[in-house]
Write a protein that holds these residues in place. Structure first.
Motif, PDB file in Angstrom:
ATOM      1  N   GLU A  19       0.826  -1.209   0.000  1.00  0.00           N
ATOM      2  CA  GLU A  19       0.000   0.000   0.000  1.00  0.00           C
ATOM      3  C   GLU A  19       0.862   1.261   0.000  1.00  0.00           C
ATOM      4  OE1 GLU A  19      -2.944   0.047   3.032  1.00  0.00           O
ATOM      5  OE2 GLU A  19      -3.891  -1.820   2.374  1.00  0.00           O
ATOM      6  N   ALA A  20       1.933   1.247   0.803  1.00  0.00           N
ATOM      7  CA  ALA A  20       2.830   2.409   0.846  1.00  0.00           C
ATOM      8  C   ALA A  20       3.534   2.592  -0.490  1.00  0.00           C
ATOM      9  CB  ALA A  20       3.852   2.238   1.970  1.00  0.00           C
ATOM     10  N   LEU A  21       3.960   1.475  -1.107  1.00  0.00           N
ATOM     11  CA  LEU A  21       4.611   1.554  -2.414  1.00  0.00           C
ATOM     12  C   LEU A  21       3.674   2.139  -3.463  1.00  0.00           C
ATOM     13  CD1 LEU A  21       6.549  -1.830  -2.634  1.00  0.00           C
ATOM     14  CD2 LEU A  21       7.527   0.445  -2.461  1.00  0.00           C
ATOM     15  N   GLU A  22       2.414   1.696  -3.436  1.00  0.00           N
ATOM     16  CA  GLU A  22       1.435   2.199  -4.403  1.00  0.00           C
ATOM     17  C   GLU A  22       1.225   3.697  -4.227  1.00  0.00           C
ATOM     18  OE1 GLU A  22      -3.073   1.276  -6.066  1.00  0.00           O
ATOM     19  OE2 GLU A  22      -2.237   0.083  -4.421  1.00  0.00           O
ATOM     20  N   LYS A  23       1.132   4.148  -2.978  1.00  0.00           N
ATOM     21  CA  LYS A  23       0.939   5.579  -2.705  1.00  0.00           C
ATOM     22  C   LYS A  23       2.144   6.390  -3.173  1.00  0.00           C
ATOM     23  CE  LYS A  23       0.109   8.843   1.116  1.00  0.00           C
ATOM     24  NZ  LYS A  23       1.340   9.636   0.921  1.00  0.00           N
ATOM     25  N   ASP A  24       3.353   5.937  -2.793  1.00  0.00           N
ATOM     26  CA  ASP A  24       4.568   6.655  -3.187  1.00  0.00           C
ATOM     27  C   ASP A  24       4.729   6.674  -4.698  1.00  0.00           C
ATOM     28  OD1 ASP A  24       5.199   7.163  -0.571  1.00  0.00           O
ATOM     29  OD2 ASP A  24       6.742   5.614  -0.408  1.00  0.00           O
ATOM     30  N   PHE A  25       4.458   5.533  -5.328  1.00  0.00           N
ATOM     31  CA  PHE A  25       4.644   5.453  -6.771  1.00  0.00           C
ATOM     32  C   PHE A  25       3.634   6.331  -7.499  1.00  0.00           C
ATOM     33  CE2 PHE A  25       4.478   3.536 -11.005  1.00  0.00           C
ATOM     34  CZ  PHE A  25       5.827   3.492 -11.302  1.00  0.00           C
ATOM     35  N   SER A  26       2.415   6.404  -6.986  1.00  0.00           N
ATOM     36  CA  SER A  26       1.403   7.266  -7.599  1.00  0.00           C
ATOM     37  C   SER A  26       1.832   8.725  -7.539  1.00  0.00           C
ATOM     38  CB  SER A  26       0.051   7.082  -6.890  1.00  0.00           C
ATOM     39  OG  SER A  26      -0.446   5.783  -7.104  1.00  0.00           O
ATOM     40  N   GLU A  27       2.453   9.104  -6.422  1.00  0.00           N
ATOM     41  CA  GLU A  27       2.940  10.484  -6.290  1.00  0.00           C
ATOM     42  C   GLU A  27       4.086  10.747  -7.257  1.00  0.00           C
ATOM     43  OE1 GLU A  27       3.894  10.857  -2.160  1.00  0.00           O
ATOM     44  OE2 GLU A  27       1.786  11.049  -1.531  1.00  0.00           O
ATOM     45  N   MET A  28       4.996   9.775  -7.403  1.00  0.00           N
ATOM     46  CA  MET A  28       6.099   9.939  -8.357  1.00  0.00           C
ATOM     47  C   MET A  28       5.569  10.007  -9.783  1.00  0.00           C
ATOM     48  SD  MET A  28       9.317   7.669  -6.910  1.00  0.00           S
ATOM     49  CE  MET A  28       8.438   6.123  -6.679  1.00  0.00           C
ATOM     50  N   LEU A  29       4.556   9.194 -10.069  1.00  0.00           N
ATOM     51  CA  LEU A  29       3.951   9.180 -11.396  1.00  0.00           C
ATOM     52  C   LEU A  29       3.355  10.545 -11.729  1.00  0.00           C
ATOM     53  CD1 LEU A  29       3.787   6.812 -13.394  1.00  0.00           C
ATOM     54  CD2 LEU A  29       1.452   6.410 -12.615  1.00  0.00           C
ATOM     55  N   ALA A  30       2.671  11.144 -10.766  1.00  0.00           N
ATOM     56  CA  ALA A  30       2.075  12.468 -10.967  1.00  0.00           C
ATOM     57  C   ALA A  30       3.167  13.500 -11.225  1.00  0.00           C
ATOM     58  CB  ALA A  30       1.246  12.857  -9.745  1.00  0.00           C
ATOM     59  N   PHE A  31       4.287  13.369 -10.510  1.00  0.00           N
ATOM     60  CA  PHE A  31       5.411  14.296 -10.708  1.00  0.00           C
ATOM     61  C   PHE A  31       5.993  14.153 -12.109  1.00  0.00           C
ATOM     62  CE2 PHE A  31      10.025  14.988 -10.617  1.00  0.00           C
ATOM     63  CZ  PHE A  31      10.069  16.330 -10.236  1.00  0.00           C
ATOM     64  N   TRP A  32       6.221  12.901 -12.548  1.00  0.00           N
ATOM     65  CA  TRP A  32       6.792  12.670 -13.883  1.00  0.00           C
ATOM     66  C   TRP A  32       5.867  13.173 -14.977  1.00  0.00           C
ATOM     67  CZ3 TRP A  32       7.990   7.112 -11.942  1.00  0.00           C
ATOM     68  CH2 TRP A  32       9.185   7.124 -11.214  1.00  0.00           C
ATOM     69  N   LYS A  33       4.568  12.999 -14.802  1.00  0.00           N
ATOM     70  CA  LYS A  33       3.619  13.514 -15.782  1.00  0.00           C
ATOM     71  C   LYS A  33       3.745  15.024 -15.911  1.00  0.00           C
ATOM     72  CE  LYS A  33      -0.078  10.038 -15.304  1.00  0.00           C
ATOM     73  NZ  LYS A  33      -1.499   9.832 -14.908  1.00  0.00           N
ATOM     74  N   ASN A  34       3.871  15.682 -14.781  1.00  0.00           N
ATOM     75  CA  ASN A  34       3.980  17.142 -14.772  1.00  0.00           C
ATOM     76  C   ASN A  34       5.267  17.612 -15.444  1.00  0.00           C
ATOM     77  OD1 ASN A  34       3.001  19.803 -13.821  1.00  0.00           O
ATOM     78  ND2 ASN A  34       4.871  19.753 -12.599  1.00  0.00           N
ATOM     79  N   VAL A  35       6.330  16.842 -15.285  1.00  0.00           N
ATOM     80  CA  VAL A  35       7.627  17.233 -15.836  1.00  0.00           C
ATOM     81  C   VAL A  35       7.723  16.937 -17.332  1.00  0.00           C
ATOM     82  CG1 VAL A  35      10.109  16.716 -15.789  1.00  0.00           C
ATOM     83  CG2 VAL A  35       8.855  16.984 -13.643  1.00  0.00           C
ATOM     84  N   TYR A  36       7.251  15.768 -17.755  1.00  0.00           N
ATOM     85  CA  TYR A  36       7.533  15.288 -19.101  1.00  0.00           C
ATOM     86  C   TYR A  36       6.422  15.477 -20.126  1.00  0.00           C
ATOM     87  CZ  TYR A  36      11.547  12.972 -16.935  1.00  0.00           C
ATOM     88  OH  TYR A  36      12.712  12.706 -16.252  1.00  0.00           O
TER      89      TYR A  36
END
Length: 205
Positions: A183-200
């Motif tokens: 669950e923690a991995l899914e939450k952290d990864f979702s946040e990283m995914l949102a960041f990468w979307k914003n950047v790229y």
């Protein structure tokens, strides 16, 4: 290869594989005794050597099995069907959480093996890794549409950077001594995914 091992019931195979993942993920290759792995699996050391000639063969078997398990789950979850990189990654995240349910130490083992420096196995691991990453990257990159991303972006470099950041994240978790929590991995990864979307991703006008 490993015919004697594959003749075992699936449940027995999985128990031995999980024991290997667990012990090798906690120690370096050299400091991971086969006796400890056998004890974790509930078998004798001699029986483990009946299935695998030596520790190196078993270690490399586990490395290749981890890659096979990952690809099986990625394909089962249709991770390479979307033409959206981040949709692929979201499906990949769900696939890896499924893997963790059956193989709790597989991620820790894979990261540990990736950074292993023992000369007995490191060359084989790195050659295998490059082949695996090349195949995985090729599958992902063929689906990408350059017009979806910011102008001039090197898509191959972006994909490699995201992959290595993901590996680095798992390595950081392991160094902190934390138990991998799905669950923690899914939450952290979702946040990283949102960041990468914003950047790229290309911004709408």
């Amino acid at each position: 290869m490993n015919e004697k091992f594959y003749a075992l019931p699936i449940e027995k195979q999985q128990k031995i594989i999980n024991a290997g993942f667990r012990v090798f993920s906690r120690n370096s290759y050299r400091k991971s005794p086969m006796q400890e792995i056998a004890a974790e699996a509930g078998i004798s050391k001699s029986l483990l050597f009946h299935y695998f000639c030596n520790k190196k063969e078993f270690y490399l078997f586990l490395w290749n099995r981890a890659a096979d398990i990952t690809m099986e789950h990625l394909n089962r979850n249709h991770c390479y069907e979307p033409d959206d990189l981040f949709e692929m990654m979201e499906r990949g995240m769900r696939a890896k959480i499924q893997i963790m349910c059956n193989y709790p130490d597989i991620a820790a083992f894979a990261v540990k093996a990736f950074y292993e420096k023992d000369t007995a196995v490191c060359s084989d691991i790195q050659i295998s890794y490059r082949e695996y990453f090349s195949q995985k990257a090729s599958n992902a990159l063929t689906m990408l549409k350059p017009e979806d991303f910011i102008p001039g972006l090197d898509l191959k470099m972006m994909h490699r950077q995201i992959y290595l950041m993901s590996v680095g994240y798992l390595w950081e978790i392991m160094q902190c001594g934390d138990t991998l929590d799905a669950e923690a991995l899914e939450k952290d990864f979702s946040e990283m995914l949102a960041f990468w979307k914003n950047v790229y991703l290309r911004k709408e006008p």
